[in-house]
Scaffold this active site. Structure first.
Site, PDB file in Angstrom:
ATOM      1  N   GLN A 124      10.218  14.423 -34.112  1.00 56.11           N
ATOM      2  CA  GLN A 124      11.144  14.443 -35.252  1.00 56.11           C
ATOM      3  C   GLN A 124      11.259  15.862 -35.791  1.00 56.11           C
ATOM      4  O   GLN A 124      12.019  16.119 -36.706  1.00 56.11           O
ATOM      5  CB  GLN A 124      10.617  13.552 -36.381  1.00 56.11           C
ATOM      6  CG  GLN A 124      10.418  12.110 -35.978  1.00 56.11           C
ATOM      7  CD  GLN A 124       9.639  11.369 -37.053  1.00 56.11           C
ATOM      8  OE1 GLN A 124      10.188  10.938 -38.058  1.00 56.11           O
ATOM      9  NE2 GLN A 124       8.346  11.213 -36.847  1.00 56.11           N
ATOM     10  N   VAL A 165      11.982  19.882 -36.062  1.00 53.43           N
ATOM     11  CA  VAL A 165      13.132  20.723 -35.735  1.00 53.43           C
ATOM     12  C   VAL A 165      12.695  22.159 -35.472  1.00 53.43           C
ATOM     13  O   VAL A 165      13.511  23.040 -35.276  1.00 53.43           O
ATOM     14  CB  VAL A 165      14.171  20.682 -36.889  1.00 53.43           C
ATOM     15  CG1 VAL A 165      14.721  19.269 -37.067  1.00 53.43           C
ATOM     16  CG2 VAL A 165      13.578  21.181 -38.209  1.00 53.43           C
ATOM     17  N   ASP A 166      11.372  22.390 -35.460  1.00 48.84           N
ATOM     18  CA  ASP A 166      10.868  23.765 -35.438  1.00 48.84           C
ATOM     19  C   ASP A 166      10.739  24.381 -34.045  1.00 48.84           C
ATOM     20  O   ASP A 166      10.505  25.585 -33.917  1.00 48.84           O
ATOM     21  CB  ASP A 166       9.523  23.857 -36.183  1.00 48.84           C
ATOM     22  CG  ASP A 166       8.447  22.916 -35.632  1.00 48.84           C
ATOM     23  OD1 ASP A 166       8.445  22.642 -34.413  1.00 48.84           O
ATOM     24  OD2 ASP A 166       7.602  22.466 -36.426  1.00 48.84           O
ATOM     25  N   HIS A 212      15.803  14.852 -34.216  1.00 47.48           N
ATOM     26  CA  HIS A 212      16.458  15.334 -35.432  1.00 47.48           C
ATOM     27  C   HIS A 212      17.068  16.726 -35.287  1.00 47.48           C
ATOM     28  O   HIS A 212      17.282  17.419 -36.264  1.00 47.48           O
ATOM     29  CB  HIS A 212      15.466  15.307 -36.610  1.00 47.48           C
ATOM     30  CG  HIS A 212      15.061  13.916 -37.004  1.00 47.48           C
ATOM     31  ND1 HIS A 212      13.933  13.648 -37.752  1.00 47.48           N
ATOM     32  CD2 HIS A 212      15.626  12.717 -36.751  1.00 47.48           C
ATOM     33  CE1 HIS A 212      13.833  12.331 -37.941  1.00 47.48           C
ATOM     34  NE2 HIS A 212      14.844  11.746 -37.341  1.00 47.48           N
ATOM     35  N   CYS A 220      29.664  24.439 -35.763  1.00 52.80           N
ATOM     36  CA  CYS A 220      30.837  24.704 -36.601  1.00 52.80           C
ATOM     37  C   CYS A 220      31.397  23.376 -37.120  1.00 52.80           C
ATOM     38  O   CYS A 220      31.637  22.461 -36.337  1.00 52.80           O
ATOM     39  CB  CYS A 220      31.906  25.433 -35.801  1.00 52.80           C
ATOM     40  SG  CYS A 220      33.418  25.708 -36.732  1.00 52.80           S
ATOM     41  N   CYS A 224      35.504  23.559 -35.635  1.00 51.69           N
ATOM     42  CA  CYS A 224      35.884  23.399 -34.224  1.00 51.69           C
ATOM     43  C   CYS A 224      34.764  22.773 -33.393  1.00 51.69           C
ATOM     44  O   CYS A 224      34.910  22.587 -32.189  1.00 51.69           O
ATOM     45  CB  CYS A 224      36.297  24.745 -33.629  1.00 51.69           C
ATOM     46  SG  CYS A 224      34.916  25.859 -33.310  1.00 51.69           S
ATOM     47  N   CYS A 282      36.125  30.440 -34.540  1.00 55.61           N
ATOM     48  CA  CYS A 282      37.274  30.115 -35.405  1.00 55.61           C
ATOM     49  C   CYS A 282      37.102  30.568 -36.846  1.00 55.61           C
ATOM     50  O   CYS A 282      37.990  30.371 -37.665  1.00 55.61           O
ATOM     51  CB  CYS A 282      37.542  28.607 -35.358  1.00 55.61           C
ATOM     52  SG  CYS A 282      36.414  27.644 -36.372  1.00 55.61           S
ATOM     53  N   THR A 291       3.065  11.762 -38.501  1.00 56.03           N
ATOM     54  CA  THR A 291       4.313  11.306 -39.128  1.00 56.03           C
ATOM     55  C   THR A 291       3.982  10.250 -40.179  1.00 56.03           C
ATOM     56  O   THR A 291       3.114   9.414 -39.969  1.00 56.03           O
ATOM     57  CB  THR A 291       5.339  10.779 -38.106  1.00 56.03           C
ATOM     58  OG1 THR A 291       6.462  10.246 -38.821  1.00 56.03           O
ATOM     59  CG2 THR A 291       4.793   9.735 -37.183  1.00 56.03           C
ATOM     60  N   PRO A 321      -4.549  12.364 -40.745  1.00 59.58           N
ATOM     61  CA  PRO A 321      -5.650  12.344 -41.716  1.00 59.58           C
ATOM     62  C   PRO A 321      -5.447  11.291 -42.807  1.00 59.58           C
ATOM     63  O   PRO A 321      -6.392  10.919 -43.505  1.00 59.58           O
ATOM     64  CB  PRO A 321      -5.656  13.757 -42.311  1.00 59.58           C
ATOM     65  CG  PRO A 321      -4.379  14.400 -41.906  1.00 59.58           C
ATOM     66  CD  PRO A 321      -3.842  13.652 -40.723  1.00 59.58           C
TER      67      PRO A 321
HETATM   68  P1  NAD Z   1       6.359  13.723 -43.284  1.00 55.45           P
HETATM   69  O1  NAD Z   1       6.351  15.010 -44.020  1.00 55.45           O
HETATM   70  O2  NAD Z   1       7.042  12.563 -43.880  1.00 55.45           O
HETATM   71  O3  NAD Z   1       4.855  13.276 -43.017  1.00 55.45           O
HETATM   72  C1  NAD Z   1       3.884  14.180 -42.574  1.00 55.45           C
HETATM   73  C2  NAD Z   1       2.682  13.397 -42.092  1.00 55.45           C
HETATM   74  O4  NAD Z   1       1.787  14.303 -41.460  1.00 55.45           O
HETATM   75  C3  NAD Z   1       1.893  12.698 -43.185  1.00 55.45           C
HETATM   76  O5  NAD Z   1       1.637  11.363 -42.781  1.00 55.45           O
HETATM   77  C4  NAD Z   1       0.584  13.485 -43.272  1.00 55.45           C
HETATM   78  O6  NAD Z   1      -0.518  12.674 -43.597  1.00 55.45           O
HETATM   79  C5  NAD Z   1       0.460  14.010 -41.861  1.00 55.45           C
HETATM   80  N1  NAD Z   1      -0.316  15.234 -41.707  1.00 55.45           N
HETATM   81  C6  NAD Z   1      -0.500  16.258 -42.581  1.00 55.45           C
HETATM   82  N2  NAD Z   1      -1.267  17.221 -42.035  1.00 55.45           N
HETATM   83  C7  NAD Z   1      -1.567  16.813 -40.772  1.00 55.45           C
HETATM   84  C8  NAD Z   1      -2.317  17.385 -39.697  1.00 55.45           C
HETATM   85  N3  NAD Z   1      -2.904  18.592 -39.798  1.00 55.45           N
HETATM   86  N4  NAD Z   1      -2.407  16.688 -38.548  1.00 55.45           N
HETATM   87  C9  NAD Z   1      -1.809  15.477 -38.407  1.00 55.45           C
HETATM   88  N5  NAD Z   1      -1.110  14.893 -39.392  1.00 55.45           N
HETATM   89  C10 NAD Z   1      -0.975  15.553 -40.556  1.00 55.45           C
HETATM   90  O7  NAD Z   1       6.865  14.043 -41.836  1.00 55.45           O
HETATM   91  P2  NAD Z   1       7.739  13.194 -40.866  1.00 55.45           P
HETATM   92  O8  NAD Z   1       7.212  11.819 -40.750  1.00 55.45           O
HETATM   93  O9  NAD Z   1       7.965  14.015 -39.667  1.00 55.45           O
HETATM   94  O10 NAD Z   1       9.076  13.155 -41.740  1.00 55.45           O
HETATM   95  C11 NAD Z   1      10.184  13.027 -41.194  1.00 55.45           C
HETATM   96  C12 NAD Z   1      11.146  14.233 -41.381  1.00 55.45           C
HETATM   97  O11 NAD Z   1      10.652  15.512 -41.717  1.00 55.45           O
HETATM   98  C13 NAD Z   1      11.729  14.437 -40.062  1.00 55.45           C
HETATM   99  O12 NAD Z   1      13.086  14.151 -40.209  1.00 55.45           O
HETATM  100  C14 NAD Z   1      11.572  15.879 -39.668  1.00 55.45           C
HETATM  101  O13 NAD Z   1      12.745  16.321 -39.026  1.00 55.45           O
HETATM  102  C15 NAD Z   1      11.351  16.532 -40.963  1.00 55.45           C
HETATM  103  N6  NAD Z   1      10.531  17.758 -40.993  1.00 55.45           N
HETATM  104  C16 NAD Z   1      10.311  18.554 -39.901  1.00 55.45           C
HETATM  105  C17 NAD Z   1       9.498  19.690 -40.007  1.00 55.45           C
HETATM  106  C18 NAD Z   1       9.249  20.546 -38.796  1.00 55.45           C
HETATM  107  O14 NAD Z   1      10.092  20.630 -37.906  1.00 55.45           O
HETATM  108  N7  NAD Z   1       8.089  21.185 -38.715  1.00 55.45           N
HETATM  109  C19 NAD Z   1       8.903  20.008 -41.223  1.00 55.45           C
HETATM  110  C20 NAD Z   1       9.151  19.177 -42.329  1.00 55.45           C
HETATM  111  C21 NAD Z   1       9.955  18.062 -42.182  1.00 55.45           C
HETATM  112 ZN    ZN Z   2      34.506  27.086 -35.172  1.00 55.66          ZN
END
Ligand code: NAD
Ligand code: ZN
Length: 238
Positions: free
Chosen positions: A88, A90-91, A106, A114, A117, A138, A176, A202
């Site tokens: 999920q 995006v990094d 995601h 864009c 276009c 564009c 997640t 955790p």
């Molecule tokens: P969330 O922020 O809702 O949940 C984060 C989860 O990670 C929590 O359950 C937390 O307990 C757990 N956590 C915290 N530290 C941890 C560690 N060191 N090791 C393992 N688990 C740990 O995140 P989510 O469920 O991914 O939320 C969904 C949305 O957040 C997605 O749509 C995503 O695109 C977006 N998002 C992405 C990034 C990224 O790309 N790094 C950052 C923030 C949010």
């Molecule tokens: Zn364009």
């Protein structure tokens, strides 16, 4: 498909790389209101504000390196041919750690699209020279290539994710909060179809109730134990 192992990651796996999660302690949503920043409405109301926020996040991500958690998943991919990763995030840190079979549900924060276009490209400059950035084809407004609240997920990625979840033997859920649908649904689909569900987090989440095995710890250390477990289970017969 044989011995399919699937992992689903969320923001928590990048926490140890210094990228803030959304929910939970230190989560971004404690400081910002998502409806003001991560929706199409917010973007069209104030593209500059939304882009400033993304420019700040892109800056944080550009400085971040993959951590042991990302690296262990890349290693699992190398050693287990039937391994797939659904994220999920995006990094792009999974790819930076060496993972190749990554399904991005995601989108990706380095992608821009864009709104006029529909031209899509990657833009890696940070900070951006102009906010909001403009389309080189564009002149239209560019938006971040990520999925916002209220938007649908890319169909090909979502279909692949459903299929992998249904056919997995082991389904590992890492970092997640499992509250954002449809991604949160994937572990349930795996479980219903007979997979063993493993959680690394955790904190307790809704997935904890259906998990067969739980590593109540950070991704870096928890995934090392998952790796050992997979080796024990499949290593010999691979
Ligand atoms: P969330 O922020 O809702 O949940 C984060 C989860 O990670 C929590 O359950 C937390 O307990 C757990 N956590 C915290 N530290 C941890 C560690 N060191 N090791 C393992 N688990 C740990 O995140 P989510 O469920 O991914 O939320 C969904 C949305 O957040 C997605 O749509 C995503 O695109 C977006 N998002 C992405 C990034 C990224 O790309 N790094 C950052 C923030 C949010
Ligand atoms: Zn364009």
């Amino acid at each position: 498909m044989e011995k399919l192992i699937v992992a689903l990651t969320g923001a928590g796996i990048s926490a140890e790389s210094g990228i803030p999660t959304f929910r939970g302690k230190d989560g971004l949503w404690n400081k910002f209101r998502p409806e003001e920043l991560a929706t199409p409405e917010a973007f069209f109301r104030d593209p500059k504000l939304v882009w400033e926020w993304y420019d700040w996040r892109r800056g944080l991500i550009a400085k971040a390196e993959p951590n042991e958690g990302h690296k262990t998943l890349a290693k699992i991919e190398k050693e287990f041919p039937h391994f797939y990763l659904i994220t999920q995030n995006v990094d792009g840190l999974h790819q930076k750690a060496g993972s190749e079979k990554v399904i991005e549900l995601h989108g990706n924060i380095w992608k821009v699209k864009c709104v006029n276009c529909k031209y899509e490209t990657y833009e890696y400059r940070t900070p951006l020279p102009e906010i909001p950035p403009r389309c080189e084809q564009c002149g239209g407004l560019l938006r971040p290539g990520v999925v916002w609240f209220g938007e649908s997920l890319p169909m090909d990625a979502l279909q692949k994710a459903y299929e992998l979840s249904r056919e997995s033997l082991i389904f590992i859920v890492i970092g997640t909060s499992a509250v954002v649908y449809p991604a949160a649904e994937l572990p349930y689909i795996a479980k219903e179809n007979g997979a063993e569900v493993i959680e690394v987090n955790p904190e307790e989440t809704p997935i904890s109730r259906i998990a067969d095995k739980i590593f109540r710890e950070k991704a870096s250390t928890g995934l090392k134990k998952v790796y050992d477990y997979l080796k024990d289970r499949y290593g010999a017969e691979r």
